[in-house]
Design an enzyme around this catalytic site. Structure first.
Site, mmCIF file in Angstrom:
data_model
loop_
_atom_site.group_PDB
_atom_site.id
_atom_site.type_symbol
_atom_site.label_atom_id
_atom_site.label_comp_id
_atom_site.label_asym_id
_atom_site.label_seq_id
_atom_site.Cartn_x
_atom_site.Cartn_y
_atom_site.Cartn_z
ATOM 1 N N ASN A 174 9.483 38.397 10.218
ATOM 2 C CA ASN A 174 9.251 39.714 10.814
ATOM 3 C C ASN A 174 10.481 40.031 11.661
ATOM 4 O OD1 ASN A 174 8.324 41.937 12.364
ATOM 5 N ND2 ASN A 174 6.209 41.227 12.176
ATOM 6 N N HIS A 195 -8.178 43.957 2.582
ATOM 7 C CA HIS A 195 -8.555 45.325 2.943
ATOM 8 C C HIS A 195 -8.715 46.215 1.730
ATOM 9 C CE1 HIS A 195 -6.698 44.467 7.152
ATOM 10 N NE2 HIS A 195 -7.903 43.965 7.014
ATOM 11 N N ALA A 221 11.862 41.279 5.056
ATOM 12 C CA ALA A 221 11.296 40.371 4.049
ATOM 13 C C ALA A 221 12.245 40.153 2.877
ATOM 14 C CB ALA A 221 9.971 40.948 3.545
HETATM 15 C C1 BV8 Z 1 -14.539 44.580 10.638
HETATM 16 C C2 BV8 Z 1 -7.140 49.892 5.446
HETATM 17 C C3 BV8 Z 1 -16.850 44.232 11.203
HETATM 18 C C4 BV8 Z 1 -6.260 50.427 4.455
HETATM 19 C C5 BV8 Z 1 -6.956 49.058 7.657
HETATM 20 C C6 BV8 Z 1 -12.696 41.794 16.370
HETATM 21 C C7 BV8 Z 1 -13.289 41.268 15.234
HETATM 22 C C8 BV8 Z 1 -13.600 42.072 14.155
HETATM 23 C C9 BV8 Z 1 -13.318 43.443 14.198
HETATM 24 C C10 BV8 Z 1 -12.731 43.974 15.321
HETATM 25 C C11 BV8 Z 1 -12.430 43.150 16.410
HETATM 26 N N1 BV8 Z 1 -11.866 43.939 17.349
HETATM 27 C C12 BV8 Z 1 -11.805 45.214 16.887
HETATM 28 C C13 BV8 Z 1 -12.334 45.273 15.671
HETATM 29 C C14 BV8 Z 1 -12.445 46.478 14.865
HETATM 30 C C15 BV8 Z 1 -11.248 46.659 13.943
HETATM 31 C C16 BV8 Z 1 -9.920 46.283 14.523
HETATM 32 O O1 BV8 Z 1 -9.388 45.212 14.239
HETATM 33 N N2 BV8 Z 1 -9.352 47.158 15.317
HETATM 34 C C17 BV8 Z 1 -8.037 46.895 15.895
HETATM 35 C C18 BV8 Z 1 -7.223 48.187 15.903
HETATM 36 C C19 BV8 Z 1 -8.237 46.301 17.277
HETATM 37 N N3 BV8 Z 1 -11.459 45.899 12.726
HETATM 38 C C20 BV8 Z 1 -12.211 46.426 11.750
HETATM 39 O O2 BV8 Z 1 -12.790 47.488 11.835
HETATM 40 C C21 BV8 Z 1 -12.336 45.595 10.484
HETATM 41 N N4 BV8 Z 1 -13.743 45.521 10.129
HETATM 42 O O3 BV8 Z 1 -14.145 43.682 11.309
HETATM 43 O O4 BV8 Z 1 -15.900 44.783 10.332
HETATM 44 C C22 BV8 Z 1 -16.800 45.016 12.487
HETATM 45 C C23 BV8 Z 1 -16.870 46.405 12.454
HETATM 46 C C24 BV8 Z 1 -16.843 47.133 13.668
HETATM 47 C C25 BV8 Z 1 -16.708 46.469 14.891
HETATM 48 C C26 BV8 Z 1 -16.598 45.066 14.907
HETATM 49 C C27 BV8 Z 1 -16.656 44.354 13.704
HETATM 50 C C28 BV8 Z 1 -11.597 46.279 9.326
HETATM 51 C C29 BV8 Z 1 -10.118 46.278 9.563
HETATM 52 C C30 BV8 Z 1 -9.378 46.856 8.345
HETATM 53 C C31 BV8 Z 1 -8.983 48.260 8.654
HETATM 54 N N5 BV8 Z 1 -8.219 48.767 7.574
HETATM 55 N N6 BV8 Z 1 -6.397 49.694 6.672
HETATM 56 C C32 BV8 Z 1 -5.707 51.749 4.855
HETATM 57 O O5 BV8 Z 1 -6.459 52.665 5.187
HETATM 58 O O6 BV8 Z 1 -4.497 51.817 4.798
HETATM 59 S S1 BV8 Z 1 -5.996 48.717 8.998
HETATM 60 C C33 BV8 Z 1 -4.348 48.547 8.632
HETATM 61 O O7 BV8 Z 1 -3.879 47.536 9.570
HETATM 62 C C34 BV8 Z 1 -3.927 48.021 7.300
HETATM 63 O O8 BV8 Z 1 -4.955 47.436 6.519
HETATM 64 C C35 BV8 Z 1 -2.923 46.949 7.660
HETATM 65 O O9 BV8 Z 1 -2.714 46.015 6.698
HETATM 66 C C36 BV8 Z 1 -3.548 46.395 8.856
HETATM 67 C C37 BV8 Z 1 -2.652 45.519 9.695
HETATM 68 O O10 BV8 Z 1 -1.447 46.197 9.889
HETATM 69 P P1 BV8 Z 1 -0.100 45.458 9.391
HETATM 70 O O11 BV8 Z 1 -0.244 45.154 7.951
HETATM 71 O O12 BV8 Z 1 0.188 44.328 10.301
HETATM 72 O O13 BV8 Z 1 0.966 46.621 9.512
HETATM 73 P P2 BV8 Z 1 1.616 47.228 10.839
HETATM 74 O O14 BV8 Z 1 2.177 48.560 10.482
HETATM 75 O O15 BV8 Z 1 0.647 47.118 11.976
HETATM 76 O O16 BV8 Z 1 2.817 46.220 11.180
HETATM 77 C C38 BV8 Z 1 3.907 46.110 10.288
HETATM 78 C C39 BV8 Z 1 4.708 44.882 10.707
HETATM 79 O O17 BV8 Z 1 5.775 44.697 9.765
HETATM 80 C C40 BV8 Z 1 5.342 44.989 12.079
HETATM 81 O O18 BV8 Z 1 5.127 43.785 12.796
HETATM 82 C C41 BV8 Z 1 6.836 45.175 11.775
HETATM 83 O O19 BV8 Z 1 7.657 44.564 12.761
HETATM 84 C C42 BV8 Z 1 6.969 44.443 10.460
HETATM 85 N N7 BV8 Z 1 8.065 44.911 9.596
HETATM 86 C C43 BV8 Z 1 8.636 46.149 9.555
HETATM 87 N N8 BV8 Z 1 9.586 46.170 8.594
HETATM 88 C C44 BV8 Z 1 9.591 44.939 8.016
HETATM 89 C C45 BV8 Z 1 8.631 44.133 8.654
HETATM 90 N N9 BV8 Z 1 8.410 42.856 8.302
HETATM 91 C C46 BV8 Z 1 9.147 42.356 7.294
HETATM 92 N N10 BV8 Z 1 10.086 43.055 6.631
HETATM 93 C C47 BV8 Z 1 10.335 44.343 6.966
HETATM 94 N N11 BV8 Z 1 11.284 45.056 6.308
#
Ligand code: BV8
Length: 239
Positions: free
Chosen positions: A211, A119, A229
């Site tokens: 996780n 990303h 982690a």
């Molecule tokens: C794209 C950028 C073509 C940086 C982010 C199907 C296929 C393709 C695309 C899609 C699809 N369905 C929907 C889509 C569109 C969309 C998408 O996925 N939407 C989701 C919401 C359904 N995807 C896109 O737009 C992607 N582009 O595919 O292009 C396209 C375009 C349009 C339509 C179709 C196709 C681009 C996605 C990238 C977006 N950028 N961020 C920024 O701005 O910060 S998203 C964001 O989410 C971050 O990048 C992040 O890395 C990512 C995933 O989140 P996580 O890293 O998992 O973090 P989260 O907070 O969610 O979870 C934290 C976890 O840690 C938890 O589980 C927690 O329990 C755990 N945790 C907590 N503490 C600890 C721990 N683990 C260990 N130790 C700890 N101490």
């Protein structure tokens, strides 16, 4: 499990939870970034085109917060494992690859050398008119405008942006070829990154999830280390 010897190739697949203990906010948990900010207003192409200054104010603030954070022992152990395996003749970078969804640069600051940033990065800026990308660590960014006169843009993959094809190809190749796949701190909520673990599962790699919580893809993993982690990685590495 002796990761020094048992597995020829290892992939660490990390999400925001990997950097939580460094102080970098996650996205969806409590205190998550998207709970405080609407990404539609601050972190997507249309917001950037409508109000680049507001988008840069948001990203300058994230750069400052992230720069004040430090990699934790988990980041350091992953980097050290690669170096020790390389020194032991286990191939380039010790056969260790990091594939991260994070943009914070923590793995690189801890010394990891092969890091695929799915990303993008808070620490790169680009001019889409001149197709120029550059590393930039200024706090705050001294000039938000490229010498061509157009606004610089954070080199980050926002929702709606396509991922870098070359980065994705290298990540899929590493994941498909690994013999151990360790997912750390990702909710598995964002695509296409959320599909990448399937390549390891389908190729028969040993798959471990670190996780504190279960995720929609937990059932695909043979082993679950339910904790933070910085605690689980030393355990996994037998330290
Ligand atoms: C794209 C950028 C073509 C940086 C982010 C199907 C296929 C393709 C695309 C899609 C699809 N369905 C929907 C889509 C569109 C969309 C998408 O996925 N939407 C989701 C919401 C359904 N995807 C896109 O737009 C992607 N582009 O595919 O292009 C396209 C375009 C349009 C339509 C179709 C196709 C681009 C996605 C990238 C977006 N950028 N961020 C920024 O701005 O910060 S998203 C964001 O989410 C971050 O990048 C992040 O890395 C990512 C995933 O989140 P996580 O890293 O998992 O973090 P989260 O907070 O969610 O979870 C934290 C976890 O840690 C938890 O589980 C927690 O329990 C755990 N945790 C907590 N503490 C600890 C721990 N683990 C260990 N130790 C700890 N101490």
């Amino acid at each position: 499990m002796n990761l020094m010897l048992t597995y020829p190739r290892i992939v660490f697949f990390t999400g925001a939870g990997m950097s939580k203990e460094s102080g970098v906010p996650t996205y969806r948990g409590e205190g998550g970034l998207w709970k405080e900010y609407r990404y539609q207003d601050y972190a997507c192409q249309s917001a950037f085109e409508n109000n680049p200054e507001a988008v840069w104010n948001f990203h300058d603030q994230r750069r400052a917060v992230t720069a004040a954070c430090q990699p934790h022992v988990g980041h350091e152990l992953i980097a050290r494992l690669a170096k020790e395996r390389q020194a032991a003749g286990r191939g380039t970078n010790g056969g260790v690859t990091v594939v991260t969804q994070n943009i914070d640069g923590m793995h690189q600051r801890a010394g990891s050398e092969i890091v695929y940033e799915l990303h993008g990065s808070l620490w790169r800026v680009r001019c889409d008119s001149c197709c120029e990308v550059s590393h930039n660590l200024e706090l705050p960014l001294r000039s938000r405008v490229h010498h061509c006169g157009n606004f610089l843009r954070p080199d980050i993959v926002w929702f709606g942006d396509s991922l870098s094809r070359s980065t994705l190809t290298k990540a899929v190749d590493a994941i498909s070829r690994c013999s151990l796949f360790v997912s750390i701190g990702t909710s598995g909520a964002v695509y296409p990154a959320a599909r990448l673990p399937l390549h390891a599962i389908e190729s028969g790699a040993a798959c471990i999830e670190i996780n504190p919580e279960s995720t929609p893809v937990s059932q695909h993993y043979q082993q679950h280390l339910r904790g933070p982690a910085s605690v689980m990685l030393p355990q996994l590495l037998g330290l």
